[in-house]
Write an enzyme that holds these catalytic residues in place. Structure first.
Site, short mmCIF file in Angstrom:
data_model
loop_
_atom_site.label_atom_id
_atom_site.label_comp_id
_atom_site.label_asym_id
_atom_site.label_seq_id
_atom_site.Cartn_x
_atom_site.Cartn_y
_atom_site.Cartn_z
N SER A 1 0.80 -1.42 0.03
CA SER A 1 0.03 0.08 0.08
C SER A 1 0.74 1.23 -0.09
O SER A 1 1.85 1.36 -0.82
CB SER A 1 -1.06 0.01 1.39
OG SER A 1 -2.02 0.84 1.06
N ASP B 1 -9.28 -3.85 -6.19
CA ASP B 1 -8.79 -2.90 -5.08
C ASP B 1 -9.58 -1.87 -4.70
O ASP B 1 -9.79 -1.18 -5.66
CB ASP B 1 -7.42 -2.86 -5.09
CG ASP B 1 -6.60 -1.94 -4.07
OD1 ASP B 1 -7.27 -1.16 -3.48
OD2 ASP B 1 -5.32 -2.65 -3.96
N HIS C 1 -8.16 -4.90 -0.55
CA HIS C 1 -6.90 -4.35 0.02
C HIS C 1 -6.56 -4.88 1.17
O HIS C 1 -5.41 -5.28 1.30
CB HIS C 1 -7.30 -2.73 -0.05
CG HIS C 1 -5.85 -2.07 -0.20
ND1 HIS C 1 -5.17 -1.63 -1.24
CD2 HIS C 1 -5.22 -1.48 0.85
CE1 HIS C 1 -4.06 -1.04 -0.99
NE2 HIS C 1 -4.10 -0.81 0.38
#
Ligand SMILES: *[C@@H]1O[C@H](CO)[C@@H](O)[C@H](O)[C@H]1NC(C)=O
Ligand SMILES: *[C@@H]1O[C@H](CO)[C@@H](O)[C@H](O)[C@H]1NC(C)=O
Ligand SMILES: *[C@@H]1O[C@H](CO)[C@@H](O)[C@H](O)[C@H]1NC(C)=O
Ligand SMILES: *[C@@H]1O[C@H](CO)[C@@H](O)[C@H](O)[C@H]1NC(C)=O
Ligand SMILES: *[C@@H]1O[C@H](CO)[C@@H](O)[C@H](O)[C@H]1NC(C)=O
Length: 447
Positions: free
Chosen positions: A205, A349, A381
């Site tokens: 991320s 995502d 995610h």
């Protein structure tokens, strides 16, 4: 049986002084002759108590031998010499031949939420139960840092947003990451790291911004470095589409911090922001945009960021933000990674569209990169953070063990329905850490 954590905390607090936050701590001050230092050169160093902040109010064992910090030179997004901080951690039973640069997602434009501080024992101003408190500095991503330490790998983790926390500014994030590795390689051997360790990069991320930019910039910015590989997951390949994707959703708070971070990195974004914010929403914007991750997430949830701008969504179509999204938030344009890459990404995502990562990988592959790309068809995610990272840990282990990838100079793509919990990988974590990870996801992983 575990020692009750509160008892443990009380014992330890009696021994160590509570750490000062970066904005209060002179150690973080950038020297006026910063441009006399070479990128990656040490400005000052210190050794901290050999203990890191637990990731959650759970008794997860992270046993470390030593924690060192280095203030070192790096280069900001405009090419200026600036300072950054790298924390080098020696685990228990360290293997001197293995170093992992683990770039935590901390996703905030508040300098007091940088990992060099939040990793320090007792740093959380809200105390251990602070996970539920708005200004908590606890970072859930510490889980995989802990898992990596438990492998016996030395860990370097950099405050890659720079001293003033330029969240989402890709160039400084990549350059600080590379300079963090330089400092670990030059200083580590004084403390037991081999002079020629194998080394790799990893981040998920927000951490994948640092890793992605580092991998693209390495051939030009740090050509002497030779990584055995880089793993990056939940990639933020296009910041512009990320902002519109998170808007009004569960992760909307990230957009506030990201804009604030870019305004710190680029004077023209700062001017644009100043001219574009709706006057009576300015204070609320600033409050969300300068919180740590947990506060940013809770205060920003479901907010419409466009409603804070005088021209709404059209404010983001103006020349300055458009130019900066391209310069600072677009992967695949800065260079082609020469190190083997492991990319893992949910197709659906909910923070950054899967298509953008497909495009990034296509670009890398057209230019001769070595990429293993895992597209997860069902995960989200947060779930891929756990399941995909478990497999990434195994990939990094192979690289640090000296196994060469089988696809040198080419790309493999794999669609998986749900990143399997690889039975070989779970034991790498240890039961306690695995339980903690499952707990963070509220049981969505099942038993
Ligand atoms: C920067 O200035 C300090 C204080 O005068 C000095 O000790 C240090 O050597 C200088 N660093 C460089 C790289 O010139
Ligand atoms: C924590 O790890 C150390 C080193 O591996 C071990 O000696 C100790 O028993 C562990 N403690 C717990 C509570 O698991
Ligand atoms: C965190 O929030 C608490 C409660 O609002 C406040 O007392 C404390 O000063 C805050 N700490 C920091 C570092 O902002
Ligand atoms: C990034 O996303 C924006 C907004 O969706 C889009 O306009 C732009 O074309 C994308 N950039 C690339 C290189 O795909
Ligand atoms: C904003 O500043 C950056 C960095 O100086 C520059 O590259 C970019 O072109 C500027 N944008 C505009 C629209 O002038």
């Amino acid at each position: 049986m575990h020692i009750p954590l509160l008892a443990l905390a009380a014992t330890v607090t009696a021994v160590f002084a509570k750490p000062l936050s970066p904005t209060q701590d002179d150690w973080y001050t950038q020297p006026s002759n910063i441009s006399d230092y070479a990128p990656g050169q040490t400005i000052r160093s210190r050794q901290l108590p050999a203990q890191i902040q637990p990731l959650l109010p759970l008794p997860v064992n992270v046993s470390v031998n030593a924690v060192h910090q280095f203030l070192h030179r790096t280069t900001d997004s405009l090419g200026n010499a600036v300072a950054a901080v790298t924390t080098l951690i020696e685990p228990a039973n360290a293997d001197p031949g293995k170093l992992l640069a683990y770039e935590l997602y901390y996703d905030t434009a508040n300098p007091n939420c940088e990992p060099s501080y939040t990793l320090q024992y007792d740093s959380d101003p809200a105390g251990l139960p602070g996970i539920l408190i708005r200004n908590s500095t606890l970072s859930p991503d510490t889980a995989f840092l802990a898992a990596s330490l438990n492998q016996g790998w030395w860990i370097a983790t950099t405050d890659y947003e720079g001293l003033d926390a330029q969240f989402s500014a890709g160039v400084i994030s990549g350059q600080a990451t590379l300079d963090g590795v330089r400092v670990a390689l030059s200083e580590g051997p004084k403390h037991g790291l081999s002079t020629e360790p194998r080394y790799a990069l990893w981040g998920y991320s927000g951490g994948s911004i640092a890793v992605g930019y580092a991998a693209e910039l390495q051939p030009s910015y740090a050509p002497e470095l030779s990584f055995v590989g880089a793993a990056a997951g939940g990639n933020i390949a296009n910041l512009s589409s990320t902002l519109s994707t998170v808007n009004q959703g569960l992760f909307a708070g990230l957009a506030f911090g990201a804009i604030n971070g870019l305004a710190k990195a680029y004077p023209n974004v700062s001017d644009w922001l100043d001219a574009s914010l709706v006057e009576d929403k300015r204070a609320e914007f600033t409050s969300i945009a300068s919180s740590c991750l947990i506060g940013e997430g809770t205060a920003g949830v479901l907010k419409d960021i466009y409603s804070f701008f005088v021209n709404g969504a059209a404010s983001f179509a103006e020349d300055v933000p458009v130019s900066i999204m391209r310069i600072a938030g677009q992967l695949g344009v800065r260079g082609t990674p020469s190190m083997p890459m492991y990319i893992y990404k949910p197709v659906h995502d909910e923070i950054s569209p899967g298509d953008d990562t497909d495009e990034m990988v296509d670009t890398y592959c057209e230019n001769g990169a070595t990429v293993e790309y895992i597209r997860d068809l069902a995960g989200t995610h947060p779930t891929l953070w756990v399941t995909g990272s478990a497999n990434a840990l195994g990939w990094i282990k192979d690289r640090l063990d000296g196994k060469e990838v089988s696809n040198v100079g080419s790309c493999t793509r794999q669609n998986v329905l749900w990143s399997g919990l690889n039975k070989d990988t779970i034991p790498l974590f240890g039961e306690e850490l695995w339980s903690a990870l499952k707990w963070t996801l509220g049981g969505v992983l099942g038993e």
